[in-house]
Design an enzyme around this catalytic site. Structure first.
Site, PDB file in Angstrom:
ATOM      1  N   GLU A   1       0.810  -1.223   0.000  1.00 48.14           N
ATOM      2  CA  GLU A   1       0.000   0.000   0.000  1.00 48.14           C
ATOM      3  C   GLU A   1       0.843   1.273   0.000  1.00 48.14           C
ATOM      4  OE1 GLU A   1      -2.830  -0.448   3.182  1.00 48.14           O
ATOM      5  OE2 GLU A   1      -3.662  -2.287   2.331  1.00 48.14           O
TER       6      GLU A   1
ATOM      7  N   GLU B   1      -6.439 -10.340  -2.152  1.00 48.78           N
ATOM      8  CA  GLU B   1      -7.382 -10.190  -1.029  1.00 48.78           C
ATOM      9  C   GLU B   1      -8.809 -10.027  -1.541  1.00 48.78           C
ATOM     10  OE1 GLU B   1      -6.252  -7.217   1.837  1.00 48.78           O
ATOM     11  OE2 GLU B   1      -4.118  -7.731   1.732  1.00 48.78           O
TER      12      GLU B   1
END
Length: 370
Positions: free
Chosen positions: A164, A271
């Site tokens: 991220e 995910e």
């Protein structure tokens, strides 16, 4: 404001039903029933994964579903720095591996692959590294990666090395303590280099979210991949979390997967989930049948786009949980108990997402390279 995944994984919010959301989801009809399906892992030639917390391993229903349908595990929280590293880590005695060891051992015992996450994340590590001199900061950064990645060397297929890195809105990169102390790009290059030394055979990923949902963020992320490769970072794969917004336009997922594939690196849908509810907690006037149709189409598009990649680029497709009730989206006070973001419901029955995955995999891929 919704709680963050970090808060939810730490258990800082209780799973309760919010009366504020009662009646916000009109039901014109229930979801179409999904009959029995073949094990997900048996339907494709690449790994189909899920995530795990160590406490779930003691749940026989969870374990049965996980072993039946998945052949790869990602530790959901307990291999991240905030769990492993305590404030004493700068003195060399603060590493905690009890939960991650248990998950790694469980996966191996059941013949499942292991994908490890995550070594460097903007949201973690600041407290433990605070006050260190520049030289000690660099040393502890290197030592952490060497210790953690080295502990599982040869036992994991891959690592999310940097997680991220792109700003929430896609405007550039996040600013945080790693970047401030070691350099915006340099800290990432260093992380990949240290991980490569610690586990030379693991596939090393850069991983982020909202890449399909937000084209600007997807473009910034791919630009970052290019910059890191040019800087010599030994990136081995690209991870897209794929927490899908079911309202994004048709084709947007396919475009991003195609753009990411141009690097020739393995891709990991790392995910996957797809919520049927709005993330801001506002009243939702969409009908249930509409939301289910949207959910099916977006998940089907993703599964087909990934399935159409060349075989060497299909690292794995990982769902972020086994049952709906295991999902981070079903934790906390905003949960109304009705969302179905995963492939199995609370009773272990297949959901619309399971059907969408299968439908996407069954589409004609004769025009795709395989």
């Amino acid at each position: 404001m919704l709680p963050s995944r970090r808060q939810l994984c730490l258990g800082l919010t209780a799973a309760t039903t919010s009366p504020l959301l009662g009646g916000c989801f009109p039901f014109d009809e229930g979801p179409d029933p999904v009959g029995p399906i073949a094990p997900l892992k048996s339907q494709v030639p690449y790994p189909v994964g899920t995530c795990a917390m160590s406490g779930q391993l003691d749940d026989p229903d969870w374990a049965r579903l996980a072993r039946t349908h998945f052949n790869q595990i990602t530790p959901e929280w307990e291999m991240k720095m905030e769990y492993i590293l305590t404030s004493r880590a700068s003195h060399g005695d603060g590493y905690r591996f009890d939960a991650s060891d248990r998950i790694v051992d469980w996966a191996a015992r059941h013949g499942m692959g292991l994908h490890a996450t995550t070594l460097i994340w903007y949201s973690q590590g600041e407290e433990a590294f605070r006050g260190l001199s520049p030289a000690d900061y660099r040393q502890q950064f290197d030592t952490y990666i060497a210790t953690v990645a080295g502990r599982y060397a040869g036992r994991v297929r891959g690592w999310d090395v940097v997680n991220e890195a792109v700003a929430e809105n896609g405007e550039g990169l996040r600013q945080h303590h790693w970047a401030q102390s070691l350099g915006e790009i340099d800290h990432m290059v260093r992380a990949f280099e240290q991980a490569k030394q610690a586990d030379p055979n693991a596939v090393l990923f850069i991983n982020d979210y909202n890449l399909e949902n937000n084209p600007k963020k997807g473009a910034t992320f791919l630009n970052l991949v290019e910059r890191l490769l040019k800087a010599g970072a030994p990136i081995g794969g690209i991870g897209t979390q794929s927490h899908l917004d079911i309202e994004i336009p048709e084709g947007q997922i396919t475009r991003f997967i195609g753009q990411a594939a141009q690097f020739g690196l393995p891709l990991h849908v790392s995910e996957l989930d797809a919520s049927r509810r709005r993330g801001d907690g506002t009243p939702d006037v969409r009908t249930v049948s509409y939301r289910i149709r949207q959910q099916i189409e977006r998940v089907k598009e993703l599964s087909f786009a990934f399935h159409s990649l060349p075989a060497e680029q299909r690292y794995a497709l990982t769902l972020w949980g086994v049952r709906d009730t295991d999902s981070w989206l079903r934790r906390g006070r905003y949960d109304d108990g009705k969302d179905s973001p995963l492939a199995f419901d609370a009773n272990g029955h297949p959901t619309a997402i399971a059907r969408a995955l299968s439908d996407g995999w069954r589409q004609d891929t004769s025009s795709a390279t395989s």
